[in-house]
Enzyme design. Structure first.
Site, PDB file in Angstrom:
ATOM      1  N   HIS A 138      -3.562  -2.210  -4.585  1.00  0.00           N
ATOM      2  CA  HIS A 138      -2.816  -0.974  -4.881  1.00  0.00           C
ATOM      3  C   HIS A 138      -1.331  -1.158  -4.595  1.00  0.00           C
ATOM      4  O   HIS A 138      -0.875  -0.980  -3.472  1.00  0.00           O
ATOM      5  CB  HIS A 138      -3.369   0.181  -4.043  1.00  0.00           C
ATOM      6  N   ASN A 148       2.172   3.949 -13.060  1.00  0.00           N
ATOM      7  CA  ASN A 148       3.189   5.010 -13.136  1.00  0.00           C
ATOM      8  C   ASN A 148       4.602   4.443 -13.240  1.00  0.00           C
ATOM      9  O   ASN A 148       5.459   4.672 -12.401  1.00  0.00           O
ATOM     10  CB  ASN A 148       3.065   5.963 -11.944  1.00  0.00           C
ATOM     11  N   HIS A 169      -6.076   5.306  -0.983  1.00  0.00           N
ATOM     12  CA  HIS A 169      -5.372   5.722   0.247  1.00  0.00           C
ATOM     13  C   HIS A 169      -5.967   6.938   0.953  1.00  0.00           C
ATOM     14  O   HIS A 169      -5.327   7.980   1.056  1.00  0.00           O
ATOM     15  CB  HIS A 169      -3.888   5.943  -0.027  1.00  0.00           C
ATOM     16  N   ASP A 197      -0.440   0.394  -1.037  1.00  0.00           N
ATOM     17  CA  ASP A 197       0.280   1.449  -1.766  1.00  0.00           C
ATOM     18  C   ASP A 197       1.791   1.141  -1.741  1.00  0.00           C
ATOM     19  O   ASP A 197       2.616   2.062  -1.643  1.00  0.00           O
ATOM     20  CB  ASP A 197      -0.018   2.833  -1.188  1.00  0.00           C
ATOM     21  N   HIS A 236      11.468   1.886  -3.092  1.00  0.00           N
ATOM     22  CA  HIS A 236      12.486   2.867  -3.482  1.00  0.00           C
ATOM     23  C   HIS A 236      13.842   2.365  -3.034  1.00  0.00           C
ATOM     24  O   HIS A 236      13.969   1.745  -1.979  1.00  0.00           O
ATOM     25  CB  HIS A 236      12.217   4.231  -2.845  1.00  0.00           C
TER      26      HIS A 236
END
Lengths: 428, 313
Positions: free
Chosen positions: A60, A94, A232, A305, A309
């Site tokens: 993930h 995404n 998660h 996960d 950013h």
């Protein structure tokens, strides 16, 4: 081409192996495991005093390409994976545009091939544009090489669409990766709802916003006799539903992240945006439930996960900063430090959680060192002490809540298909 | 004695001693505003910026007056005139403010933690004038000063805060302030507007105003915002007023010396009826008056000022 990993403690849960052995990889696959192998012209990797296991798999991650190549690319993500000890990663759809249909899947696979580092397996979108309205071309995506489908980052809000997805995906065999969140309950929330959100004046997301969707998705998986993987998991109540599902024969697996077993919402106390992610850091009690679920064997996989950013986006007031933390380069260290050294999981269980089980869920032939399996091997030192310094990450992003943490456990060498990509802690 | 902190961000982190010290300092500033000439030169030559990224009349004017009466040079930056609305990040705002080489920043922001962020990156003292639903320390200090002036002590007092506790920075700061000084605090409102686990701060929760009124020494009403209707926190203003609005009928059961407080602005007829707001037990305008003294004290102490002992004055 031969690669010989010499003198390590070979731990392979897939064949109940835990012994000092040499591992020989020939032509990209595992050729032999034996006490002492003499392979004259082989590239030798010294594993003396180290653990040798099937290559770790992070099922993930978010790689941001296409769309936000300033934060991460498939190549930099695959490089961060190697640095963290992972030989394979599965990336979520995404991106912009969304990874869907055969085009999106082929794009990721081509980029991964160019990078030629960790193996990258795309997870394709469930719904067109992740809008939660109509089905994306799931069958085509799976046929092109996707390992599963997900609208991760967003839940599939409509129960009817989730039911259709679970049904339809059966023809491709892949699991549905569920990001479980009731958006009407979590609306506007930026952290866990509880004492800490009350003290900080921040809008909370109740743990139940996750758990009610876990319950729904497990029921729908039972109804459709399909396969569900819950991403998660962060609450004790969610584990109760998963346990109930597993006991009653529903084909459900689940993962937990290192940040959910290492941190609580106390980390938000200073409004540190690197402690902002979704699902959010929970209470002490829920973190305890995550650890207990790991201890009891209810958890199938540890996944990061990994959500890169930019510093600019994270360097804002807490409400405005995006959700997500990077994890590829701290996961193994955190798993060793918080789980193995704490006596919560054995070394063998840890490798099962980070390699064997993820391979099984993704339908990969990795996750084992059986003869003829892909020559993907992670060599790590569970006792190596080091200090997390995000400035030295291979990832393009630095948004880690673990800066300055002293960890015990680190990847030393990483071999993918017989090629040594990390040697003695140095990327080749 | 000196105040040892660089900033005033909230009451949660302050000790009882620190709060008492600010109140004592504020007490000595009350008198200044009653003089014919209301200006003292203690902040002469210093520049204070009031950065308000959220509408505020009362707090901004109170700070500005406090600054002017201490002879500081003041600049007001409001949301409509600042670049906050032009998409400038808080970081850039901070850098620009730093470049102007100011001496103190008063900040009101809708994001909890924004003043903490600015305090981290700026060298000058930062005063939190309200950060989202988090804290509003000077409001709580003025509430404390009002009660101290009226009652002399906090020990044994029952303070009841009524209304939208969930979204209220005043409630949070008041809870810290009153409990630290020895009062017992009850929060009262519809269950939808009581934040989770608020009992962990040491308060009692009640959903029944009529039940808590007789034992309350202080009734602190909070402004109820009509937007909360749309979010289904309660069904109608009528129902809210019926259960949680303070009117003369409910007040009949109160202690004779009960104090009625409200941080303003008032919604007359919603959380409080006009006859109660303007009645003899109301100290709402005293709060405003003491607010000025509290803000003068905070500005003075953060600028490095000391509280002189009384005989040397």
């Amino acid at each position: 081409m031969k690669t010989l990993i010499k003198g390590g403690r070979v731990v392979d849960p897939s064949q109940d192996l835990d012994q000092i052995s040499d591992v020989l990889i020939e032509d990209g696959v595992v050729a032999q495991i034996a006490g002492s192998i003499d392979a004259g012209d082989a590239t030798v990797v010294d594993a003396n005093g180290l653990v040798v296991c099937p290559g770790l798999i992070d099922m993930h991650v978010h790689l941001r390409e296409p769309g936000r190549e300033d934060e991460e690319t498939i190549a930099t993500g695959a490089r961060a994976a190697i640095a963290g000890g992972f030989t394979s990663i599965a990336c979520m759809p995404n991106t912009e545009p969304v990874i869907e249909g055969d085009e999106g899947v082929k794009f990721v696979l081509a980029k991964a091939q160019d990078a030629n580092l960790a193996r990258v397996y795309p997870v394709a979108a469930i719904s067109k544009g992740l809008k939660g309205e109509t089905l994306a071309e799931i069958g085509t995506a799976m046929k092109a090489g996707a390992v599963g489908v997900s609208d991760d980052g967003r839940p599939v809000e409509s129960s009817a669409l989730m039911r259709r997805t679970l049904e339809y995906v059966k023809m491709s065999g892949g699991p549905v990766f569920a990001h479980c969140e009731d958006l009407s309950l979590s609306a506007g929330g930026v952290m866990n709802e509880g004492r800490m959100s009350t003290l900080l004046g921040l809008k909370g997301m109740p743990p139940e916003s996750e758990s009610v969707m876990v319950a729904r998705d497990i029921m729908l998986t039972g109804l459709t006799r399909s396969r569900l993987h819950v991403c998660h998991v962060s609450t004790g109540r969610s584990f109760s539903f998963i346990k109930d599902g597993k006991t009653s024969g529903v084909d459900v697996t689940c993962e937990v992240t290192p940040h959910h077993f290492a941190l609580t919402d106390e980390a938000v106390r200073t409004y540190d945006t690197n402690a902002k992610m979704n699902p959010p850091l929970r209470s002490e009690r829920d973190m305890g439930a995550v650890r207990q679920a790991l201890r009891s064997g209810l958890v199938d996989a540890i996944a990061t996960d990994h959500a890169p950013h930019s510093t600019e986006e994270k360097d804002q007031e807490f409400n405005s900063a995006p959700f997500g933390v990077v994890g590829l380069e701290t996961a193994l260290g955190l798993a060793c430090t918080c789980l193995y050294h704490e006596g919560i999981v054995s070394l063998s269980a840890l490798i099962r959680l980070m390699s064997t089980n993820p391979a099984g869920i993704l339908g990969l032939t990795q996750g084992t060192l059986k003869q003829g399996s892909p020559g993907d091997v992670t060599v790590f030192d569970p006792d190596r002490e080091w200090t997390v310094d995000p400035a030295r990450f291979q990832s393009k992003s630095r948004n880690s809540p673990f800066s300055d943490w002293k960890l015990k456990g680190r990847a030393v060498s990483v071999i993918v298909g017989g090629r040594v990509l990390l040697r003695d802690g140095e990327l080749s | 004695m000196k105040f040892e902190r660089k900033d005033l961000l909230g009451l949660e982190e302050l000790s009882r001693g620190e709060i008492e010290f600010i109140l004592e300092t504020a007490g000595s500033f009350v008198e200044i505003s009653e003089r014919p000439i209301k200006k003292v030169p203690v902040l002469r030559g210093l520049t204070v910026v009031n950065l308000f990224s959220e509408p505020s009349t009362r707090t901004r004017i109170s700070f500005e007056l406090a600054e002017k009466r201490l002879s500081a040079d003041t600049v007001n930056i409001t949301a409509s005139s600042s670049s906050v609305v032009k998409g400038e990040t808080l970081k850039d705002t901070a850098k620009n403010i730093e470049a102007m080489n100011i001496d103190m920043l008063v900040v009101r922001h809708n994001a909890p933690g924004a003043p903490h962020y600015l305090a981290d990156v700026l060298h000058c003292p930062v005063i939190n004038a309200g950060d989202g639903p988090h804290e509003h320390p000077t409001q709580a200090l003025l509430d404390l000063l009002t009660v101290k002036q009226k009652r002399g002590t906090f020990e044994g007092l029952n303070v009841t805060i009524i209304g939208d506790i969930l979204h209220s920075r005043v409630a949070r700061s008041d809870i810290w302030g009153f409990t630290k000084l020895g009062a017992a605090v009850t929060v009262c409102g519809p269950p939808t507007l009581i934040p989770p686990d608020i009992e962990s701060t040491g308060v009692t929760v009640s959903y029944d105003l009529e039940e808590v009124i007789p034992r309350s020494d202080i009734l602190m009403l909070l402004r109820i915002q009509t937007e909360r209707l749309k979010e289904c926190f309660f069904p109608s203003i009528r129902e809210y007023s019926d259960f949680f609005g303070l009117d003369s009928a409910k007040l009949e059961r109160a202690k004779p010396d009960v104090l009625i407080m409200h941080p303003g602005p008032l919604n007359r007829g919603v959380e409080i009826t006009p006859e109660v707001a303007d009645g003899p037990r109301s100290v709402i305008l005293d709060q405003v008056r003491y607010g000025l003294a509290v803000r003068m004290a905070v500005l003075y102490l953060l600028s490095g000022g000391e509280l002189k002992s009384e005989d040397s004055d």
